[in-house]
Design an enzyme around this catalytic site. Structure first.
Site, PDB file in Angstrom:
ATOM      1  CE  LYS A   1       8.671  -3.872   4.472  1.00 19.06           C
ATOM      2  NZ  LYS A   1       7.944  -5.123   4.831  1.00 19.06           N
TER       3      LYS A   1
ATOM      4  CB  SER B   1       5.164  -5.201   2.072  1.00 18.49           C
ATOM      5  OG  SER B   1       5.666  -5.564   3.356  1.00 18.49           O
TER       6      SER B   1
ATOM      7  CB  SER C   1       6.177  -8.852   3.834  1.00 14.55           C
ATOM      8  OG  SER C   1       4.840  -8.469   3.585  1.00 14.55           O
TER       9      SER C   1
END
Length: 442
Positions: free
Chosen positions: A63, A140, A164
């Site tokens: 990420k 996210s 997330s």
């Protein structure tokens, strides 16, 4: 802005107005990365003696919130990328995976500043949900979940502050593990709200999930622990339109088979228990979230969400308020209003917010002695480009199920229901001593 063809159909999946199910996402078009990556950045493994080749031959994605030496961590926003410096070192989490023999293939798209659970990014595009191409992938950690679900990598890492990892794993039909808060180092990770920020990971199968856990939790040798009881939060399942038994029975059957019926199955009204056991909760029972959504929520859990989100906004402001005021970055729809709300947050109830978490941990420790089962989310993934108002309403409902911070949690895919039904996964909240062991047998 990157655009995706939302009419794309993947082999092994069916997606239309009436049905939504998965028969096993097969090898999908190799020339399509589903918009998961913001940068293809192969990083070779660097095996050491700590976990010698324990992840050999596995690939993973990172990420865009983790530092990687030699690149700027983008944090999901081009203005952040433009105004920050190149990382001089790699986040220990990433280094540990490389040292265990895994190979990183690239950096994945995320929601701006980790401030959404939808998975849409107005600047870089929205990763395509491989099992429901007209719906959001969840955020996210959107790109990280999509990369695993689309079989682009074997596993991926993300972060979970308010859902997330749990939400995108549920939306994309894969396993997502959020360890206990503080169990995995967040050094070299851009902070969102430190009281909740947690490193987590995704995988398509429990064997890989477990192998990654051994490395990141620094537990090369573990033993299976049989859960003494399975506690089903019946009131939480009332928030979902999928029948309770459709979600709960597969787990019950699995436990009966794995542990020969020695696990006691109990039911609990979690909302009532939290209201009675967390004294500080009374200060949030009159919040706007609770009073305006009585029909769609469990008041005490919505109050818990309200306290968590207030503290999250405050810590976000402390972390990034000065940068936002100075740079005046451009944010996408929904994100902009949410960040403005954070910037305007006062410290009026922050001490009360901080008192909720230890009380909640004590209450849940007393209750558990086993595994608590609740839905991950209350409904299927929202449609792409849904209006902001409906997304915010869904988000408020979802957070009433996502606010059990502190304990390790795993989102487990149970298959997909029809579009007219509800969520596609559920959450197991585990006592620390159970750790990752139960996942291997679930």
């Amino acid at each position: 802005m990157q655009k995706h063809d939302n009419n794309y159909s993947a082999s092994g999946s069916v997606s239309n107005d009436d049905f939504w199910f998965e028969v096993g996402v097969a090898a999908i078009a190799t020339d399509n990365d589903f918009g998961a990556f913001i940068e293809k950045l192969p990083i070779g493994s660097k095996p050491t003696s700590s976990f010698p080749s324990s992840l050999q031959d596995l690939t993973f994605a990172v990420k865009d919130i983790f530092d990687v030496e030699g690149r700027v961590t983008g944090f999901g926003n081009p203005d952040w990328l433009r105004t920050h410096s190149v990382a001089t070192s790699t986040a220990p989490v990433v280094s540990s995976l490389l040292e265990a023999g895994a190979t990183a293939l690239g950096i994945t798209i995320m929601d701006e500043m980790a401030y959404s659970i939808n998975g849409e990014n107005a600047h870089y595009g929205t990763p395509i949900n491989p099992i429901a191409v007209d719906r959001v992938p969840g955020g996210s950690s959107s790109g990280s979940a999509v990369a695993v679900a689309a079989r682009l990598v074997d596993f991926s890492i993300g972060t979970d502050t308010g859902g997330s990892v749990r939400v995108p794993s549920s939306y994309c039909g894969i396993f997502g593990f959020r360890p206990s808060h503080g169990a995995v180092s967040t050094a070299g990770v851009t902070p969102m709200a430190q009281s909740f920020d947690t490193v987590g990971w995704f995988a398509r199968d429990t064997a890989t999930l477990k192998r990654v856990g051994h490395v990141l939790l620094e537990q090369p040798n573990v033993y299976r622990i049989e859960p003494s009881q399975l506690i089903i939060a019946d009131d939480c399942f009332e928030l979902c339109s999928v029948p309770r038994d459709l979600m709960v029975q597969p787990l019950v059957r699995s436990l009966e088979k794995s542990f020969e019926g020695n696990t006691v199955i109990k039911k609990v009204n979690l909302g009532n228990y939290i209201e009675e056991s967390v004294p500080s909760m009374k200060h949030f029972m009159t919040s706007d979230d609770v009073t305006t959504q009585q029909e769609f929520c469990i008041p005490s859990l919505m109050a818990l969400s309200s306290s968590m989100r207030l503290l999250q906004r405050y810590e976000f402001k402390m972390n990034h308020g000065e940068w936002i005021s100075s740079v005046k970055p451009e944010f996408g729809p929904g994100i902009s209003a949410r960040i403005q709300e954070a910037i305007e947050t006062s410290d009026e109830k922050i001490d009360l917010c901080r008192s909720v978490k230890p009380q909640l941990l004590t209450a849940l420790s007393t209750l558990l002695g086993g595994v608590l089962v609740i839905p991950t989310v209350p409904a299927p993934p929202p449609h792409l480009q849904a209006d902001v108002a409906s997304l915010e309403s869904f988000r408020s409902r979802a957070f009433s199920l996502l606010s059990f911070s502190g304990f390790c949690q795993v989102s487990i895919p149970l298959g997909l229901a029809t579009r007219k039904s509800s969520g596609i996964g559920f959450l197991l909240s585990l006592v620390d001593s159970l750790g990752i062991h139960l996942i291997h047998k679930s």
